[in-house]
Design a protein around this motif. Sequence first.
Motif: not given
Length: 79
Positions: A27-49
């Motif tokens: 959706m964001m035209s980025v890599s899955p690695r970038w999304v994981y980095a955003q989750i790790s930094s707290g920018t994207l909060a997962p509903i569950f992990k």
Amino acid sequence: MKRPARLSPNGSSLAQKSFSVNQVAEMMSVSPRWVYAQISSGTLAPIFKLGYNLVRIPQSTVDAFLARAQERAAADHPA
């Protein structure tokens, strides 16, 4: 009697639509690695992990992230 919505640890409703890391990356035209980095930094909060591979991100979190990105872009490039 109607049961209250179940909530995840971050307070999001488990009933709302959620996406996998790969779906969000697409959706964001980025890599899955970038999304994981955003989750790790707290920018994207997962509903569950649950481990590294089972992550769901609620639509409300994706929408809020995209809205903030648009606001930053508009501030950086005023019309």
